[in-house]
Write an enzyme that holds these catalytic residues in place. Structure first.
Site, short mmCIF file in Angstrom:
data_model
loop_
_atom_site.label_atom_id
_atom_site.label_comp_id
_atom_site.label_asym_id
_atom_site.label_seq_id
_atom_site.Cartn_x
_atom_site.Cartn_y
_atom_site.Cartn_z
N GLY A 1 -8.07 5.65 -2.97
CA GLY A 1 -7.37 4.36 -3.83
C GLY A 1 -6.23 4.01 -2.74
O GLY A 1 -6.26 4.03 -1.65
N SER A 2 -5.27 3.21 -3.44
CA SER A 2 -4.11 2.49 -2.84
C SER A 2 -3.37 3.27 -1.75
O SER A 2 -2.37 2.74 -1.31
CB SER A 2 -3.41 1.62 -3.66
OG SER A 2 -4.30 0.91 -4.41
N THR A 3 -3.46 4.46 -1.93
CA THR A 3 -2.70 5.35 -0.87
C THR A 3 -2.88 4.78 0.64
O THR A 3 -1.92 5.18 1.36
CB THR A 3 -2.83 6.67 -0.97
OG1 THR A 3 -4.19 7.16 -0.95
CG2 THR A 3 -2.32 7.08 -2.40
N LYS B 1 -3.28 2.03 1.70
CA LYS B 1 -2.79 0.73 2.12
C LYS B 1 -1.66 0.71 3.09
O LYS B 1 -1.57 -0.37 3.70
CB LYS B 1 -2.36 0.08 0.68
CG LYS B 1 -3.49 -0.45 -0.09
CD LYS B 1 -2.96 -0.92 -1.45
CE LYS B 1 -3.92 -1.23 -2.39
NZ LYS B 1 -3.61 -1.79 -3.76
#
Length: 679
Positions: free
Chosen positions: A366-368, A370
């Site tokens: 997921g967003s880790t 980004k």
């Protein structure tokens, strides 16, 4: 010239003299050899026997393992092993007799999931049948076979002709078959283990009969004792017989066929260091004397693990996950890795039900990811520090609608990280692929394929999707989703396409905290000489220095900008992790992550929508000394669309534990006191 007055030649006379001299010399030599053989033969044979000795090597204990603070983690405890030393002069009948007598003195135990019949391979049974049915075995080979088949092929032919019915004749003697097979599997004149960990009663019974059991002996042996097996059960590894496929390799290194070696994880990775120096037992044939030379314990490992912190992290995971199993689609699980970013030393590595998953399981994080996406976007020029994107749902052809958790409105690189904008990351991907909504209404196949490669080029520099170099025999590199549809590139940009392991996530977080320098993670920090006093460490033989694998190919200013964004995610009110890190005595930076996943239910063909929850972070922000990576996979989606924040909670509590221990450390609580050691 050369003649007498009568003209006769004197050469024949001289030859006769020479022949006579040679005859005398040979006669003396023959007389001397006869004297040596007949008169002194017995004396020389006796001297030869006195000087003849046989030497057998006996195993030495393996090296110990300590944590970074000198706490003993892996010890050796005394064990007794039944051995047999095979000799060429012993007949088949004598070996069978010894095997049968031993079967009455020891009990052969098997694994819980198998019986003795499963433990014995077919070849051993065939060999035993031939040994116990010599006439029937001889009848399996015809005279025609002997005339037409090569000698070395006759035995294989004989084995192949043993029927299942004939082989069933040995079923009544399975313990004898097992013992005989172990006796036959060793080298001549070298002790072969028949059974390890014999009981005291078995040892007494055998000792009383050793005079009538030639070749049988009881040797001191060592068992591995993993003192903290509950908190760190898997990464120590295990000890077993040499795997068949590696046998030639180990024998070339000087191992005996019967030796035990490390067969997984740290025991395997550091086999050369942990292996002890064997002792010797020399026996003299003439006076039946025996001389033993002690071996020495292998070198000791000082692990980077802080066992007190490991225990605390294990307790945190159990408290947060153990009482909340209803939130998980299948089995509850969670992983935590804590590292020193500037050394690569692993301080703690834990999993709720599957500790090995830290290096072998991979998930969409997921967003880790980004933080890496923003850095590569800045580096490639897809965005710059002034770029502002209006965060609202994005509807592209042949791609599901993409949105953030809520419509965030205008975001730049910093707020996109703090508030976790999927749309900002999608625009990084689209700009790299040459697609601009409302302007360019099609994907350039060359550009979007290149964009996939560019993303992974930069991700790998942080440790995502590649080997981390951790000091273990193997690790997973995750799953590369390949070149998917153009729209899947957007999902790659915010962590919902490729999969990564917890150890990769930890290395990634450490690389950001370490200003772009990626260090090799490792479980062992020192190798030391063995000290007979286990409470004191021996001298340092090798110290593992920080191993920089690469410096990411990104401008340092862009790394600084992303670090500011990670600080904002934890320390500003709009940050997704703000509510979890208030009131700490340390200043942290980090990034939350949630990946939407579809999970197949166990024992069913049905799938359920859920999410993986993740967090990466480091502290203190200004001078990072510890990083944390947490992944909690396959959690049910909440009805309101939110997440439970369990990964954030575990990360906060783990960092709290680290900094609390800097102030005051609690006493460790091992499973039990270390048993009597073996030196």
């Amino acid at each position: 010239m050369g003649k007498t007055k009568t003209g006769k030649n004197h050469i024949p006379f001289r030859l006769n003299v020479l022949f006579f001299a040679v005859f005398v010399l040979f006669s003396l030599l023959i007389l001397r050899l006869g004297y040596i053989q007949i008169v002194q033969g017995d004396e020389f044979e006796s001297d030869l026997k006195e000087s003849t000795s046989e030497t057998a090597r006996i195993d030495a204990p393996r090296g110990l393992m300590y944590d970074r603070n000198g706490e003993l983690l892996v010890d050796n405890e005394l064990a007794l092993s039944l051995t047999y030393t095979n000799k060429q002069s012993v007949t088949t009948e004598e070996r069978l007799d010894i095997a049968r007598r031993l079967s009455e003195l020891v009990t052969i135990e098997t694994d819980e999931d198998s019986d003795l019949d499963d433990e014995i391979n077919r070849r051993t049974k065939q060999d035993f049948w031939i040994a116990t049915h010599p006439e029937a075995a001889e009848d399996l080979i015809t005279q025609e076979d002997r005339d037409e088949v090569e000698e070395d092929e006759l035995y294989e032919l004989q084995l192949n002709r043993i029927s299942d019915e004939q082989l069933s004749d040995v079923d009544d003697e399975l313990e004898v078959v097992y013992i005989w097979g172990e006796m036959m599997s060793g080298y001549y004149d070298s002790p072969q283990r028949i059974k390890k960990n014999i009981s005291r009663d078995e040892a007494h019974s055998i000792s009383e009969r050793l005079d009538n059991l030639p070749g049988v002996d009881i040797l001191r042996d060592a068992n591995r004792q993993y003192i903290y097996d509950d908190e760190f059960p898997d990464y120590f590894g295990s000890i077993n017989s040499i795997p068949r496929e590696n046998l030639d390799e180990y024998i070339a290194k000087g191992y005996a066929r019967s030796d035990e070696v490390g067969t997984s994880f740290l025991e395997e990775e550091y086999e050369d260091e942990l292996r002890g120096k064997k002792g010797k037992i020399s026996s003299n044939e003439a006076n039946n004397g025996q001389e033993e030379t002690n071996g020495s314990r292998g070198n000791d490992l000082i692990l980077s693990i802080d066992m007190a912190l490991q225990q605390e992290v294990d307790a945190i995971i159990n408290e947060e996950i153990g009482g909340d199993t209803g939130s998980f689609i299948n089995d509850a699980n969670a992983y935590v890795v804590m590292m020193e970013p500037d050394t690569g030393e692993i301080l703690a590595a834990d999993g709720y039900t599957d500790q090995l998953g830290v290096t072998s399981r991979s998930y969409e994080m997921g967003s880790t990811v980004k933080a890496a996406t923003v850095m590569l976007g800045l580096e490639t020029g897809a965005v710059d520090e002034y770029t502002v994107i209006n965060d609202r749902p994005l509807d592209l052809p042949s791609t599901p609608e993409i949105s953030s958790v809520s419509n965030l409105g205008p975001v730049n690189y910093r707020s996109a990280l703090a508030e976790s904008s999927n749309i900002y990351m999608s625009y990084v991907a689209m700009n790299m692929a040459g697609y601009q909504p409302g302007i360019t209404q099609g994907w350039n196949s060359t550009q979007y394929i290149q964009a996939y490669n560019t993303f992974r080029y930069y991700y790998e520099q942080f440790g995502l999707g590649t080997t981390t170099g951790v000091d273990l025999p193997s690790e997973s590199t995750g799953i590369d989703g390949g070149i998917g549809r153009p729209g899947s590139l957007l999902y790659l940009s915010f962590g919902q396409f490729d999969t990564y392991t917890p150890i990769q996530l930890a290395q990634y977080a450490s690389t950001i905290a370490n200003d772009g320098y990626r260090l090799k993670p490792h479980f062992v920090k020192e190798i030391r000489e063995p000290n007979p006093d286990k409470s004191e460490l021996g001298s340092v033989l090798k110290q593992f220095e920080p191993d920089v694998m690469n410096k990411v190919d990104i401008d340092s200013n862009y790394i600084d900008m992303v670090q500011e964004g990670l600080w904002s995610a934890v320390n500003t009110q709009s940050g997704t992790a703000y509510g979890y890190f208030q009131g700490t005595d340390y200043e942290a930076a980090g990034k939350t992550g949630t990946a939407q996943v579809s999970v197949r239910l166990e024992n069913s063909d049905n799938t359920v929508d859920g999410n993986n929850q993740a967090f990466i972070g480091y502290a203190p922000y200004d001078d990072p000394e510890v990083t944390v990576a947490v992944i909690v996979p396959n959690v049910y989606k909440r009805s309101d669309g939110g997440t439970s924040g369990i990964a954030n909670t575990i990360a906060r509590r783990s960092l709290d534990a680290y900094f609390d221990m800097k102030e005051e450390r609690e006493e460790l609580e091992p499973l039990g006191e270390s048993a009597d050691g073996v030196e």
